[in-house]
Design a protein around this motif. Structure first.
Motif, PDB file in Angstrom:
ATOM      1  N   HIS A 627      11.935  37.422  43.208  1.00  0.00           N
ATOM      2  CA  HIS A 627      12.869  38.045  44.151  1.00  0.00           C
ATOM      3  C   HIS A 627      14.213  38.224  43.478  1.00  0.00           C
ATOM      4  O   HIS A 627      14.571  37.470  42.571  1.00  0.00           O
ATOM      5  CB  HIS A 627      13.066  37.175  45.402  1.00  0.00           C
ATOM      6  CG  HIS A 627      11.813  36.951  46.176  1.00  0.00           C
ATOM      7  ND1 HIS A 627      11.264  37.892  47.005  1.00  0.00           N
ATOM      8  CD2 HIS A 627      10.982  35.878  46.215  1.00  0.00           C
ATOM      9  CE1 HIS A 627      10.154  37.408  47.544  1.00  0.00           C
ATOM     10  NE2 HIS A 627       9.953  36.191  47.081  1.00  0.00           N
ATOM     11  N   CYS A 662      17.313  41.831  48.431  1.00  0.00           N
ATOM     12  CA  CYS A 662      16.368  41.499  47.368  1.00  0.00           C
ATOM     13  C   CYS A 662      16.142  42.747  46.528  1.00  0.00           C
ATOM     14  O   CYS A 662      15.777  43.799  47.045  1.00  0.00           O
ATOM     15  CB  CYS A 662      15.045  41.010  47.957  1.00  0.00           C
ATOM     16  SG  CYS A 662      13.738  40.824  46.735  1.00  0.00           S
ATOM     17  N   GLU A 664      14.011  43.108  43.988  1.00  0.00           N
ATOM     18  CA  GLU A 664      12.689  43.225  43.367  1.00  0.00           C
ATOM     19  C   GLU A 664      11.688  43.591  44.462  1.00  0.00           C
ATOM     20  O   GLU A 664      11.619  42.899  45.488  1.00  0.00           O
ATOM     21  CB  GLU A 664      12.317  41.878  42.733  1.00  0.00           C
ATOM     22  CG  GLU A 664      11.156  41.916  41.791  1.00  0.00           C
ATOM     23  CD  GLU A 664      11.521  42.347  40.369  1.00  0.00           C
ATOM     24  OE1 GLU A 664      10.596  42.698  39.634  1.00  0.00           O
ATOM     25  OE2 GLU A 664      12.713  42.343  40.011  1.00  0.00           O
ATOM     26  N   PHE A 665      10.910  44.637  44.253  1.00  0.00           N
ATOM     27  CA  PHE A 665       9.969  45.026  45.305  1.00  0.00           C
ATOM     28  C   PHE A 665       8.881  43.961  45.410  1.00  0.00           C
ATOM     29  O   PHE A 665       7.978  43.880  44.601  1.00  0.00           O
ATOM     30  CB  PHE A 665       9.358  46.401  45.045  1.00  0.00           C
ATOM     31  CG  PHE A 665       8.774  46.983  46.300  1.00  0.00           C
ATOM     32  CD1 PHE A 665       9.396  48.027  46.959  1.00  0.00           C
ATOM     33  CD2 PHE A 665       7.622  46.437  46.864  1.00  0.00           C
ATOM     34  CE1 PHE A 665       8.873  48.532  48.145  1.00  0.00           C
ATOM     35  CE2 PHE A 665       7.109  46.920  48.055  1.00  0.00           C
ATOM     36  CZ  PHE A 665       7.737  47.968  48.696  1.00  0.00           C
ATOM     37  N   CYS A 666       8.964  43.123  46.457  1.00  0.00           N
ATOM     38  CA  CYS A 666       8.156  41.908  46.487  1.00  0.00           C
ATOM     39  C   CYS A 666       7.060  41.911  47.540  1.00  0.00           C
ATOM     40  O   CYS A 666       6.120  41.136  47.455  1.00  0.00           O
ATOM     41  CB  CYS A 666       9.072  40.712  46.715  1.00  0.00           C
ATOM     42  SG  CYS A 666      10.111  40.906  48.177  1.00  0.00           S
ATOM     43  N   HIS A 670       9.713  44.097  51.898  1.00  0.00           N
ATOM     44  CA  HIS A 670      10.771  43.935  50.896  1.00  0.00           C
ATOM     45  C   HIS A 670      12.103  44.513  51.389  1.00  0.00           C
ATOM     46  O   HIS A 670      13.158  43.911  51.216  1.00  0.00           O
ATOM     47  CB  HIS A 670      10.315  44.610  49.600  1.00  0.00           C
ATOM     48  CG  HIS A 670      11.411  45.077  48.713  1.00  0.00           C
ATOM     49  ND1 HIS A 670      12.177  44.215  47.968  1.00  0.00           N
ATOM     50  CD2 HIS A 670      11.874  46.322  48.444  1.00  0.00           C
ATOM     51  CE1 HIS A 670      13.059  44.914  47.268  1.00  0.00           C
ATOM     52  NE2 HIS A 670      12.899  46.192  47.546  1.00  0.00           N
ATOM     53  N   MET A 673      14.081  42.287  53.434  1.00  0.00           N
ATOM     54  CA  MET A 673      14.563  41.055  52.819  1.00  0.00           C
ATOM     55  C   MET A 673      16.043  41.234  52.469  1.00  0.00           C
ATOM     56  O   MET A 673      16.402  41.632  51.368  1.00  0.00           O
ATOM     57  CB  MET A 673      13.729  40.720  51.578  1.00  0.00           C
ATOM     58  CG  MET A 673      13.976  39.308  51.073  1.00  0.00           C
ATOM     59  SD  MET A 673      12.704  38.776  49.927  1.00  0.00           S
ATOM     60  CE  MET A 673      13.418  37.235  49.384  1.00  0.00           C
TER      61      MET A 673
HETATM   62 CU1  CUA Z   1      11.965  39.713  47.865  1.00  0.00          CU
HETATM   63 CU2  CUA Z   1      11.978  42.077  47.688  1.00  0.00          CU
END
Ligand code: CUA
Ligand code: RUQ
Length: 682
Positions: A627, A662, A664-666, A670, A673
């Motif tokens: 993340h 966030c 980062e594509f999590c 996402h 987030m």
């Molecule tokens: Cu954690 Cu996007």
């Protein structure tokens, strides 16, 4: 009747090429095998058609197969190349030549959150110091010579070091997580170029100065000098230093307090290599400009390039670091800018420094795998000159000196220490080795790599000291790297040419052309060029190739790990330490959990003027569940890998509502987030 189109003609021509080559392709890869193997994909005939349609020759097809790594499969080797002016290290898979990672060392790097708030990134950059006059922190470096750590003379996959050619710094990357952990300014050096190596046990990492600096140089205080001093008192006021940086075997860190330097005459001490086997305990440094030319064409001097090439010989520096260690332990050193330095007179008196003549303007110095041969290339001499360690030791024992340099350093007799010379071609620079007694030397002017056989006892078949093969590269090669090529157990197998010019090898992307790395197959009798790889981030300068299975990086961090210390972070979340916000006078401290797909707490209220400390814990243990945590308006950008805890600090000087998110594509959520930092107050 229909006329053949242009592409029909081309297809036929290529196809004829295939048939002409008898389908069985160069280097033992037989197309016929492909033809007969009926996988689930395209039938054999189709492969031929595809190759023909793409305009590929039989050799091309063979090269493609040799370097293709099927989807989901992994490369066999990893090339760690310096990233040049990008200040980074590039990890590139071999044989595919795909870029796996760019590791930030001397430059901020947002993806890895390096230099934008996370304490490990800030620490590394901050300890790297500032430029002269204490201006703003350095934000760039020229990463040059990587040195993988070694155990028993072989790469062990623990750490990698790299120097900053621009500022005389060294960076250390932990290969447990491929992150830089330390950037150190080396005292008394203003710069460093090629003189970086690890000893076979990584007891020391060596760095030499390249350009001598004013003796006692300190970037913060500068030095007292006039142009007249520079022109007339150069030999007196400038000095080079051979730096032996002691490595902490527990964490790979450079420990300056346990390191030492040896003061050297103000020649340009440049490329260097470590002794091994019979030469263990010794280090070798090339030098040029033994003329001590100062430049200054407006003062009636020749240009530096002419002034520095006047002598027929320069000097190979031969240093007994084992002895130097004892001399330091005996207290025979001075402390200069916090570094223990063995003065030149003491180095001479103690017999730990010798010179050997080398044909003018030498460049690379490379010790053979068995440790007995030291290959030196002179840019202006078509030969490589190979010194024998047995001969050097004998000459030193016999005090076989042809004289002394102007500083009193003994010079060994050239003929007494040279084991062989090989005419390899125009502009030899650097040499690497394989495990079968061959050496490979880059030829800058000729744009080629020369393969030649070492003398006994290494070489196996051919006559000793003989050129056996040559391959063209594109263009003007600098360094080259063979698999485990700097170790006592080189694999040969692959060679990568790091070329200075690419000219027409890649699509035109403007006048700044990409750099060109070329992969060469060493497993065939004739060297074969397999692949061109453009690199568009800076000038990779030198590289080392390690077998991929020697690397054992973590897949995830253990929960609560600090990347800065690689130990448990006391601020990590746990059963007893839950997400929370605590306030005290002028300080807001928050412990924040980071997990798919939320931050907790997700609203962080502070008062204008508060100092904010955020301890962020990614509490995931799923591989690749990274993340980000970014407060863009506060210039905070942190990457939190699975299991990682890090701390961010800043002053909330501006009132308002600041969204964080966030980066980062999590997960599917996402975008959700995110949260808010709310700074109350007018
Ligand atoms: Cu954690 Cu996007
Ligand atoms: S050294 S020229 Cu690595 Cu060839 Cu820079």
């Amino acid at each position: 009747m229909s006329y053949p189109t242009r592409s029909d003609i081309r297809r036929r021509r290529v196809f004829r090429g295939f048939l002409g080559l008898g389908i069985a392709v160069a280097a033992g890869v037989a197309m016929t095998q492909l033809v007969s193997c009926s996988g689930t994909g395209a039938p054999a005939g189709d492969l031929m058609t595809i190759a023909a349609e793409r305009g590929l020759s039989a050799e091309d097809a063979s090269r493609a197969i040799k370097t293709f790594v099927a989807p989901g499969q992994h490369d066999e080797y990893v090339l760690f190349a310096s990233g040049g002016h990008s200040g980074q290290i590039l990890a590139i898979g071999i044989p595919s030549m795909r870029l796996l990672k760019s590791i930030a060392v001397f430059t901020p790097e947002p993806w890895q959150g390096y230099g934008y708030g996370a304490e490990w990134g800030e620490t590394a950059l901050a300890t790297g110091g500032t430029s002269a006059n204490d201006r703003e922190p350095l934000r760039w470096g020229d990463s040059h010579h990587p040195a993988l750590s070694e155990t028993d003379g072989d790469y062990d996959g623990r750490w990698i070091y790299i120097n900053d050619r621009a500022h005389g710094r060294i960076g250390m990357v932990d290969l447990a997580d491929f992150r830089a952990k330390q950037v150190v300014k080396i005292p008394n050096l203003q710069t460093s170029h090629g003189g970086v190596f690890a000893t076979p046990d990584t007891r020391y990492v060596h760095v030499s100065a390249k350009v001598p600096a004013l003796a006692g140089w300190n970037p913060a205080t500068g030095g007292k000098v006039t142009v007249d001093d520079h022109l007339k008192r150069f030999a007196e006021i400038y000095r080079g230093y051979s730096s032996w940086l002691r490595i902490d075997q527990n964490n790979g860190h450079v420990v300056l307090e346990q390191s030492f330097q040896i003061e050297l005459p103000p020649y340009n001490q440049d490329l260097a290599d470590a002794g091994k086997g019979p030469s263990y305990g010794w280090g070798f440094i090339n030098s040029y400009n033994s003329e001590m030319a100062t430049g200054g064409t407006a003062y009636g001097n020749p240009p530096l390039e002419a002034g520095a090439s006047a002598h027929d010989f320069d000097f190979l520096h031969i240093i007994n670091w084992k002895k130097a260690e004892e001399v330091v332990a005996a207290g025979r050193f001075e402390t200069l800018n916090g570094m223990r330095v063995i003065p030149l007179e003491i180095a001479i008196e103690e017999g730990l420094l010798f010179l050997a003549p080398e044909p003018r303007s030498p460049h690379g110095v490379d010790v053979s795998p068995d440790g007995n041969y030291i290959t030196v290339s002179g840019k202006l001499d078509p030969h490589v000159t190979v010194y024998g360690m047995d001969k050097i030791l004998h000459a030193i024992a016999e005090k076989d000196f042809e004289g002394h340099d102007p500083f009193g350093v003994p010079i060994l007799e050239f003929d007494d220490v040279v084991a062989g010379q090989v005419e390899v071609g125009a502009g030899p620079l650097h040499t690497q080795y394989d495990g079968e007694g061959y050496a490979y030397t880059s030829l800058f002017l000729e744009s080629a790599v020369a393969k030649w056989s070492l003398g006994p006892p290494l070489h196996s078949g051919d006559e000793a000291w003989k050129l056996v093969d040559k391959i063209s590269v594109h263009y003007n090669i600098g360094h080259l790297a063979t698999a485990h090529g700097d170790t006592m157990k080189p694999h040969g197998r692959y060679l990568v040419a790091l070329n200075k010019w690419s000219i027409d090898r890649h699509l035109n992307v403007g006048p700044l052309h990409p750099q060109n790395l070329q992969l060469v197959d060493l497993s065939t009798e004739k060297m074969e060029l397999l692949r061109d790889e453009p690199v568009g981030v800076g000038e990779p300068h030198y590289a080392q190739i390690i077998k991929a299975d020697r690397l054992k990086p973590h897949l995830v961090y253990e929960l609560g790990t600090s990347a800065a210390t690689m130990a448990h972070d006391p601020n990590a979340l746990s059963e007893t330490s839950k997400p929370r916000i605590e306030r005290r006078d002028g300080v807001v401290e928050a412990w924040v959990s980071v997990v798919r797909s939320q931050y907790s707490p997700d609203i962080i209220p502070v008062k204008r003027g508060d100092h904010v400390i955020l301890h962020l814990s990614n509490i995931e243990q799923t591989p690749d569940a990274t993340h980000g945590f970014s407060i863009p308006e506060m210039n905070v950008m942190v990457s939190l890998d699975a299991g990682e805890t890090t701390t961010v600090e800043f002053d909330a000087d501006t009132p308002g509502s600041f969204s964080f998110y966030c980066t980062e594509f999590c997960s599917a959520l996402h975008l959700e987030m995110q949260g808010w930092l709310i700074v109350e107050g007018g």
